[in-house]
Design a protein around this motif. Structure first.
Motif, short mmCIF file in Angstrom:
data_model
loop_
_atom_site.label_atom_id
_atom_site.label_comp_id
_atom_site.label_asym_id
_atom_site.label_seq_id
_atom_site.Cartn_x
_atom_site.Cartn_y
_atom_site.Cartn_z
N PHE A 94 -3.61 -5.17 34.45
CA PHE A 94 -3.95 -4.98 33.05
C PHE A 94 -4.71 -3.67 32.89
CE2 PHE A 94 -3.28 -9.50 33.55
CZ PHE A 94 -2.56 -9.84 32.41
N GLU A 95 -4.60 -3.06 31.73
CA GLU A 95 -5.28 -1.80 31.48
C GLU A 95 -6.78 -1.99 31.47
OE1 GLU A 95 -3.81 0.21 28.06
OE2 GLU A 95 -1.71 -0.25 28.50
N ALA A 96 -7.50 -0.91 31.79
CA ALA A 96 -8.95 -1.00 31.94
C ALA A 96 -9.63 -1.48 30.66
CB ALA A 96 -9.51 0.35 32.36
N GLY A 97 -9.11 -1.10 29.49
CA GLY A 97 -9.74 -1.49 28.24
C GLY A 97 -9.45 -2.90 27.81
N GLU A 98 -8.58 -3.60 28.52
CA GLU A 98 -8.20 -4.95 28.12
C GLU A 98 -9.13 -6.02 28.66
OE1 GLU A 98 -3.85 -5.96 27.68
OE2 GLU A 98 -3.74 -4.47 29.29
N TRP A 99 -9.79 -5.75 29.76
CA TRP A 99 -10.53 -6.81 30.43
C TRP A 99 -11.96 -6.38 30.74
CZ3 TRP A 99 -12.59 -5.69 35.16
CH2 TRP A 99 -12.03 -4.59 35.84
N THR A 100 -12.79 -7.37 30.93
CA THR A 100 -14.13 -7.17 31.44
C THR A 100 -14.42 -8.29 32.42
OG1 THR A 100 -16.45 -6.78 30.83
CG2 THR A 100 -15.28 -8.52 29.64
N ALA A 101 -15.49 -8.16 33.19
CA ALA A 101 -15.80 -9.17 34.20
C ALA A 101 -17.27 -9.52 34.16
CB ALA A 101 -15.40 -8.68 35.59
N LEU A 102 -17.56 -10.80 34.34
CA LEU A 102 -18.92 -11.30 34.45
C LEU A 102 -19.03 -12.07 35.76
CD1 LEU A 102 -19.41 -12.58 30.78
CD2 LEU A 102 -20.39 -10.51 31.79
N PRO A 103 -19.37 -11.39 36.86
CA PRO A 103 -19.38 -12.05 38.16
C PRO A 103 -20.54 -13.02 38.30
CG PRO A 103 -20.19 -9.81 38.36
CD PRO A 103 -19.71 -9.96 36.95
N GLY A 104 -20.31 -14.04 39.11
CA GLY A 104 -21.36 -14.97 39.47
C GLY A 104 -21.84 -14.69 40.88
N GLN A 105 -22.59 -15.59 41.43
CA GLN A 105 -23.09 -15.44 42.80
C GLN A 105 -21.98 -15.78 43.78
OE1 GLN A 105 -26.46 -17.91 43.82
NE2 GLN A 105 -27.37 -16.27 45.02
N SER A 106 -21.75 -14.87 44.74
CA SER A 106 -20.65 -15.09 45.67
C SER A 106 -20.97 -16.19 46.67
CB SER A 106 -20.33 -13.80 46.42
OG SER A 106 -21.30 -13.55 47.42
N THR A 107 -19.92 -16.83 47.17
CA THR A 107 -20.08 -17.84 48.21
C THR A 107 -20.68 -17.21 49.47
OG1 THR A 107 -18.17 -19.04 47.36
CG2 THR A 107 -18.85 -19.56 49.60
N PHE A 108 -20.30 -15.95 49.75
CA PHE A 108 -20.84 -15.28 50.93
C PHE A 108 -22.36 -15.13 50.84
CE2 PHE A 108 -16.45 -13.54 50.72
CZ PHE A 108 -15.99 -14.08 51.91
N SER A 109 -22.86 -14.78 49.64
CA SER A 109 -24.30 -14.63 49.47
C SER A 109 -25.01 -15.97 49.66
CB SER A 109 -24.61 -14.08 48.08
OG SER A 109 -24.09 -12.77 47.93
N LEU A 110 -24.43 -17.02 49.09
CA LEU A 110 -25.03 -18.35 49.25
C LEU A 110 -25.02 -18.79 50.70
CD1 LEU A 110 -23.44 -20.12 46.15
CD2 LEU A 110 -25.87 -19.61 46.47
N ALA A 111 -23.90 -18.57 51.39
CA ALA A 111 -23.80 -18.98 52.80
C ALA A 111 -24.78 -18.20 53.66
CB ALA A 111 -22.37 -18.76 53.29
N ALA A 112 -24.89 -16.89 53.44
CA ALA A 112 -25.83 -16.08 54.22
C ALA A 112 -27.26 -16.54 53.99
CB ALA A 112 -25.67 -14.61 53.86
N ALA A 113 -27.56 -16.92 52.74
CA ALA A 113 -28.91 -17.40 52.43
C ALA A 113 -29.20 -18.73 53.14
CB ALA A 113 -29.07 -17.57 50.92
N ARG A 114 -28.20 -19.59 53.24
CA ARG A 114 -28.41 -20.87 53.93
C ARG A 114 -28.59 -20.66 55.44
NH1 ARG A 114 -28.42 -21.36 49.20
NH2 ARG A 114 -27.40 -22.98 47.92
N LEU A 115 -27.85 -19.70 55.99
CA LEU A 115 -27.85 -19.50 57.44
C LEU A 115 -28.93 -18.51 57.89
CD1 LEU A 115 -23.98 -19.21 57.92
CD2 LEU A 115 -25.42 -21.15 58.57
N GLY A 116 -29.44 -17.71 56.96
CA GLY A 116 -30.41 -16.68 57.34
C GLY A 116 -29.77 -15.49 58.04
N TRP A 117 -28.50 -15.22 57.71
CA TRP A 117 -27.78 -14.12 58.36
C TRP A 117 -27.77 -12.89 57.45
CZ3 TRP A 117 -22.62 -16.75 60.31
CH2 TRP A 117 -22.94 -17.70 61.30
N PRO A 118 -27.99 -11.71 58.01
CA PRO A 118 -27.89 -10.48 57.19
C PRO A 118 -26.42 -10.17 56.88
CG PRO A 118 -28.32 -9.93 59.49
CD PRO A 118 -28.40 -11.43 59.39
N LEU A 119 -26.09 -10.08 55.61
CA LEU A 119 -24.69 -9.86 55.25
C LEU A 119 -24.17 -8.52 55.73
CD1 LEU A 119 -24.11 -11.28 51.65
CD2 LEU A 119 -22.86 -11.83 53.73
#
Length: 399
Positions: A94-119
């Protein structure tokens, strides 16, 4: 181009609306259409909006989404849509002017926080729609990785694969429904992973351990990792050839006369943004290249059973060409006429006839000629001597 975006890609966590900021809630409230997988749709409130399930395979949903053009539409995705998510696919279509994005918290960030691993030092893989063999080049003792998997059954498949590749001592940190009320985390052995039941969505943190073979990161991977009938560019010559090919991010390779596929497979191993097509005239070798690519985690290799130049016309144009077999004046004339002037070309020759042809074309187009002569120590009666391999002449040029 549209005046304002009609399409919003919204990252949704397992906590549904509870984890959404006010701006994301407002977008959902204003939407006329909400599109996403059933699990995500179930996390949204009942509204007047039309809810549409995204079909499988994923590509089938794009024409449906296109039909909503101009109407306020929200596409639901997991967490960060641009980290192994739907965001990049929508951005391409889709063309750049057609869409926008509102990201949430990634699963990778949550998993790293649970494990204490530096991403920044943890490998991340999106394997919910890709084979487990994608792991193979990176499996080595001490490696930490976080994987997104297709479903709960894939945990047992992962345990089986790690056992088969010799990394049976690996510890698996299995995390289900991260960030939601159903969240559960367990650290298990491979044996326990084979017996356990796990719920979707699931991700796994790996602490790799075992006696499996780790692949070196340098060019010139061991010959033994490739299935071959003897038609293979041997490791030292392959290392020099990869150096001459000089892969750069995003480039596409033509590997003409693929043989075992070792050149194009190693090319792909250099960077995940690289692509390659190998052309092989023998059906049995083309099938072997396919097996090698799949086994070594390079399933994105395009294998063409055909001859050159006859099979080249309909292919995506390359940035780089390697000729490892089938060198002829007809092929060189075709490449010279058909390819852009900035295309890099590397050709290896063993026979006197091929050497002569390379010398002619080097005289015509310039470039560098390199003669590679190698010898290995081997038994010579009760002592040892040098056993020479056939010399290889390599021509490198920018057309």
């Amino acid at each position: 181009m549209h005046e304002a975006p009609w399409l919003t890609v919204l990252g949704l966590g397992e906590d549904g609306l509870d984890g959404l900021p006010p701006a994301s809630r407002q977008v959902l409230e204003r939407a006329k259409i909400i599109m996403g997988p059933p699990r995500h749709l179930s996390l949204t409130p009942d509204t007047a909006a039309q809810k549409v399930e995204w079909p499988v395979p994923f590509a089938d949903g794009l024409p449906i989404l296109t039909g909503f053009r101009g109407r306020p539409t929200v596409v639901l995705a997991s967490g960060d849509p641009f980290w192994f998510g739907a965001g990049s696919v929508i951005a391409r279509n889709f063309e750049a002017g057609e869409w926008t994005a509102l990201p949430g918290q990634s699963t990778f960030s949550l998993a790293a926080a649970r494990l204490g691993w530096p991403l920044e030092s943890t490998l991340t893989f999106g394997l919910h729609a890709a084979p487990l063999t994608r792991l193979r080049p990176d499996l080595a003792p001490g490696v930490r990785a976080i994987l997104l998997l297709r479903d709960g059954k894939a945990v047992a498949e992962l345990a089986t694969y790690l056992t088969e590749t010799g990394f049976a001592d690996t510890c698996l940190h299995v995390m289900e429904a991260l960030g939601g009320p159903r969240e559960r985390s367990r650290s298990v052995s491979l044996t326990e992973a084979l017996l356990g039941g796990f719920d979707h969505p699931v991700c796994v943190g790996l602490e790799v351990a075992g006696e499996g073979r780790a692949f070196p990161k340098a060019s010139g991977k061991p010959d033994e990792i490739f299935e071959t009938d003897g038609q293979i560019t041997k490791r030292p010559v392959r290392a020099l050839t990869l150096s001459a090919l000089a892969p750069q991010r995003g480039e596409h390779l033509w590997d003409i006369g693929g043989g075992t596929g070792s050149i194009s497979i190693e090319w792909l191993m250099c960077d995940p943004t690289l692509t390659a097509t190998t052309i092989e005239p023998r059906a049995d070798r083309a099938e072997r290249i396919r097996r090698n690519a799949d086994t070594l985690g390079q399933d994105r290799l395009n294998v063409v059973h055909g001859t050159a130049p006859g099979s080249l016309g309909g292919l995506t144009l390359p940035d780089v060409v390697f000729i490892g077999g089938g060198l002829s004046n007809e092929l060189m004339e075709w490449l010279h006429a058909a390819l852009p002037e900035v295309t890099r070309l590397v050709a290896n020759a063993v026979t006197l006839e091929s050497e002569a042809l390379l010398a002619q074309w080097q005289n015509k187009l310039g470039g560098e000629l390199l003669r590679i002569e190698l010898a290995q120590a081997s038994a010579l009666g009760p002592r040892r001597g040098w056993k020479s391999a056939f010399p290889v002449v390599q021509w490198s040029v920018t057309l």
